[in-house]
Design a protein around this motif. Structure first.
Motif, PDB file in Angstrom:
ATOM      1  N   SER A 186       0.840  -1.207   0.000  1.00 60.49           N
ATOM      2  CA  SER A 186       0.000   0.000   0.000  1.00 60.49           C
ATOM      3  C   SER A 186       0.869   1.249   0.000  1.00 60.49           C
ATOM      4  N   GLY A 229     -10.364  -1.528  -6.002  1.00 62.93           N
ATOM      5  CA  GLY A 229      -9.967  -2.521  -4.989  1.00 62.93           C
ATOM      6  C   GLY A 229      -9.457  -1.771  -3.772  1.00 62.93           C
ATOM      7  N   THR A 230     -10.311  -0.930  -3.194  1.00 63.30           N
ATOM      8  CA  THR A 230      -9.875   0.058  -2.205  1.00 63.30           C
ATOM      9  C   THR A 230      -9.507  -0.550  -0.849  1.00 63.30           C
ATOM     10  N   GLY A 231     -10.032  -1.741  -0.521  1.00 61.94           N
ATOM     11  CA  GLY A 231      -9.704  -2.353   0.775  1.00 61.94           C
ATOM     12  C   GLY A 231     -10.127  -1.447   1.910  1.00 61.94           C
ATOM     13  N   GLN A 291      -5.611   4.209  -0.368  1.00 65.90           N
ATOM     14  CA  GLN A 291      -5.298   4.971  -1.597  1.00 65.90           C
ATOM     15  C   GLN A 291      -6.348   6.070  -1.823  1.00 65.90           C
ATOM     16  N   ASP A 299     -14.793  -1.857  -4.635  1.00 71.44           N
ATOM     17  CA  ASP A 299     -14.271  -3.130  -4.135  1.00 71.44           C
ATOM     18  C   ASP A 299     -15.318  -4.210  -4.387  1.00 71.44           C
ATOM     19  N   SER A 308     -16.775  -5.809  -9.488  1.00 72.73           N
ATOM     20  CA  SER A 308     -15.488  -6.325  -9.937  1.00 72.73           C
ATOM     21  C   SER A 308     -14.836  -5.412 -10.984  1.00 72.73           C
ATOM     22  N   LEU A 309     -13.550  -5.240 -10.847  1.00 70.17           N
ATOM     23  CA  LEU A 309     -12.718  -4.491 -11.808  1.00 70.17           C
ATOM     24  C   LEU A 309     -13.406  -3.194 -12.217  1.00 70.17           C
ATOM     25  N   ASN A 356      -4.009  -1.313  -6.157  1.00 66.04           N
ATOM     26  CA  ASN A 356      -3.153  -2.341  -5.572  1.00 66.04           C
ATOM     27  C   ASN A 356      -4.030  -3.578  -5.581  1.00 66.04           C
ATOM     28  N   PRO A 384      -5.612  -7.543  -6.144  1.00 62.14           N
ATOM     29  CA  PRO A 384      -5.262  -8.867  -5.622  1.00 62.14           C
ATOM     30  C   PRO A 384      -4.452  -9.584  -6.688  1.00 62.14           C
ATOM     31  N   THR A 408     -10.133 -13.396  -1.134  1.00 60.09           N
ATOM     32  CA  THR A 408     -10.556 -12.288  -1.989  1.00 60.09           C
ATOM     33  C   THR A 408      -9.553 -11.140  -1.992  1.00 60.09           C
TER      34      THR A 408
HETATM   35  C1  LIG Z   1      -4.387  -6.044  -1.829  1.00 56.69           C
HETATM   36  S1  LIG Z   1      -5.928  -5.329  -1.405  1.00 56.69           S
HETATM   37  C2  LIG Z   1      -5.579  -3.603  -1.623  1.00 56.69           C
HETATM   38  C3  LIG Z   1      -6.188  -2.689  -0.588  1.00 56.69           C
HETATM   39  C4  LIG Z   1      -5.814  -1.208  -0.673  1.00 56.69           C
HETATM   40  N1  LIG Z   1      -6.219  -0.610  -1.942  1.00 56.69           N
HETATM   41  C5  LIG Z   1      -4.332  -0.969  -0.437  1.00 56.69           C
HETATM   42  O1  LIG Z   1      -3.677  -0.399  -1.294  1.00 56.69           O
HETATM   43  O2  LIG Z   1      -3.853  -1.365   0.640  1.00 56.69           O
HETATM   44  C6  LIG Z   1      -6.929  -5.739  -2.812  1.00 56.69           C
HETATM   45  C7  LIG Z   1      -8.412  -5.370  -2.711  1.00 56.69           C
HETATM   46  O3  LIG Z   1      -9.072  -5.712  -3.961  1.00 56.69           O
HETATM   47  C8  LIG Z   1     -10.348  -6.260  -3.681  1.00 56.69           C
HETATM   48  N2  LIG Z   1     -10.741  -7.104  -4.829  1.00 56.69           N
HETATM   49  C9  LIG Z   1     -10.521  -8.433  -5.021  1.00 56.69           C
HETATM   50  N3  LIG Z   1     -10.959  -8.818  -6.222  1.00 56.69           N
HETATM   51  C10 LIG Z   1     -11.475  -7.716  -6.813  1.00 56.69           C
HETATM   52  C11 LIG Z   1     -12.116  -7.471  -8.060  1.00 56.69           C
HETATM   53  N4  LIG Z   1     -12.273  -8.454  -8.950  1.00 56.69           N
HETATM   54  N5  LIG Z   1     -12.532  -6.213  -8.335  1.00 56.69           N
HETATM   55  C12 LIG Z   1     -12.344  -5.211  -7.439  1.00 56.69           C
HETATM   56  N6  LIG Z   1     -11.757  -5.387  -6.243  1.00 56.69           N
HETATM   57  C13 LIG Z   1     -11.341  -6.615  -5.926  1.00 56.69           C
HETATM   58  C14 LIG Z   1     -10.165  -6.998  -2.383  1.00 56.69           C
HETATM   59  O4  LIG Z   1     -11.407  -7.134  -1.716  1.00 56.69           O
HETATM   60  C15 LIG Z   1      -9.168  -6.092  -1.632  1.00 56.69           C
HETATM   61  O5  LIG Z   1      -9.841  -5.148  -0.831  1.00 56.69           O
END
Ligand SMILES: C[S@@+](CC[C@H](N)C(=O)[O-])C[C@H]1O[C@@H](n2cnc3c(N)ncnc32)[C@H](O)[C@@H]1O
Length: 363
Positions: free
Chosen positions: A11, A30-32, A36, A51, A78-79, A94, A96, A106
């Motif tokens: 991150s 994919g904000t978690g 970001q 997310d 997704s995406l 960032n 997965p 996930t």
């Molecule tokens: C590695 S974490 C990153 C979190 C944060 N953005 C950071 O930089 O610490 C990846 C995030 O992507 C999400 N995610 C997983 N598959 C995804 C998808 N297909 N589309 C969007 N988000 C997704 C997960 O739920 C997770 O919160």
């Protein structure tokens, strides 16, 4: 699996390489927990955060509220699906990116095979960027038997985008599987379950012809140029974070180089960047060094080999003389034909500008 990850090294790395210009709109895909998005809120008027995991969006709302940041537009999905065909001045993700058999976690595995998730993200980012806008990704990519990894990454870059891709690390498949099994809490390496998971992982790599996995940074910049520039390089050495300004200046210099042919380069003036030193390697007492290295102490902390003409040229660059005039003086000094020197040196100057050792000076 509803786990929402906290702020980790990745991150911070992504936040550090992000170009921080005042912009109208930013997307954190994919904000978690929203880290970001929180950074983007400092310099973007509107922030959208997505997310797949609804819990992550609730975390993000809380993160922003606790920091007193404006609310973001939060979308589940997704995406790029939740944002349709909307476009942004900044995209950060960032994702997965872990390449693993099956989608177990996930936060880590996107549920797509191999490096398909990272590839789709990068490929589809181009049409979601406004002109001049940046997209930054952390990613993993496969090193596949019979294919140059650089070619694989080049094929991901969308049309109408300049790209700078830096491979920071490569791991062979056994190291990689071990790392991510441990990361997910599989510590009991003597258990049958561990062995089964480990084997499944290596089988998956085998099936895909994968020999190793690269990790690195992908930055795109949307451009109207007829021939966008795509740089794919390996730089595993320590850098000076935050690199946001370094990244922005890299793309600005690419634009400069595109606009200057060799004749224009020779007519231009350059300045040596701050904190560049010269290192010479050779036998003690020898008159001529075997090789000369220029090293930058800032930003990417690059080092590059130069010949004596290159080193001499860089040393004289204080912006006062044109590149051509400097070369003529060097030619006279070393007894070389100035026409030949003017002919062969622009390639070297181009490289030194691209890597940020020489900076275009206003004339
Ligand atoms: C590695 S974490 C990153 C979190 C944060 N953005 C950071 O930089 O610490 C990846 C995030 O992507 C999400 N995610 C997983 N598959 C995804 C998808 N297909 N589309 C969007 N988000 C997704 C997960 O739920 C997770 O919160």
């Amino acid at each position: 699996e509803g786990v929402v990850l906290g702020v980790g090294g990745a991150s911070t790395t992504l936040a550090g390489i992000t170009v921080r210009l005042p912009v109208a709109s930013a997307l954190d895909l994919g904000t978690g927990s929203g880290i970001q998005a929180l950074h983007a809120a400092q310099h973007a008027t509107r922030v959208t955060a997505t997310d797949l995991n609804p819990r992550a969006l609730r975390f993000t709302r809380l993160t922003l509220a606790l920091s007193g940041a404006p609310e973001a537009d939060l979308r589940e999905g997704s995406l790029f699906e939740p944002v349709g065909d909307e476009t942004y001045d900044l995209i950060v993700s960032n994702p997965p990116f872990v390449i693993s058999p099956g989608a177990r976690l996930t936060y880590r595995d996107g549920g797509m095979g191999g490096d398909d998730l990272c590839r789709s993200l990068v490929q589809e980012a181009g049409e979601r960027l406004n002109e001049g806008g940046y997209a930054h990704f952390l990613a993993n990519w496969q090193h596949v038997e019979g294919e140059e990894w650089q070619d694989r990454l080049r094929s991901w870059v969308p049309r109408d985008c300049d790209a700078w891709i830096v491979q920071r690390e490569v791991q062979d498949i056994t190291q990689y599987a071990e790392l991510w099994l441990r990361d997910a809490g599989d510590h009991r390496t003597d258990s049958a379950e561990y062995a089964a998971r480990y084997d499944a992982w290596l089988d998956e790599f085998e099936a895909r012809g994968t020999r190793a996995v690269g990790f690195g940074w992908i930055t795109l910049r949307k451009t109207a140029a007829a021939e966008p520039s795509v740089t794919v390089e390996e730089w595993p050495h320590p850098v000076e974070q935050p690199l946001g300004d370094t990244v922005r200046e890299f793309f600005e210099r690419q634009e400069y180089l595109r606009a200057h042919d060799d004749a224009a380069l020779l007519a231009a003036h350059f300045k040596l960047a701050d904190e560049v030193v010269q290192e010479q390697v050779g036998l003690p007492g020898a008159e001529d060094p075997e090789h000369v290295v220029l090293r930058q102490n800032r930003g990417m902390r690059r080092a590059t080999k130069v010949d004596t003409v290159g080193a001499g040229f860089a040393g004289v660059c204080d912006g006062s003389l044109s590149a051509g005039r400097i070369l003529d003086a060097i030619a006279q000094l070393v007894g070389e034909d100035p026409v030949l020197l003017r002919d062969r040196t622009p390639a070297q100057i181009r490289l030194l500008v691209e890597q940020g050792f020489l900076l275009p000076a206003s004339e």
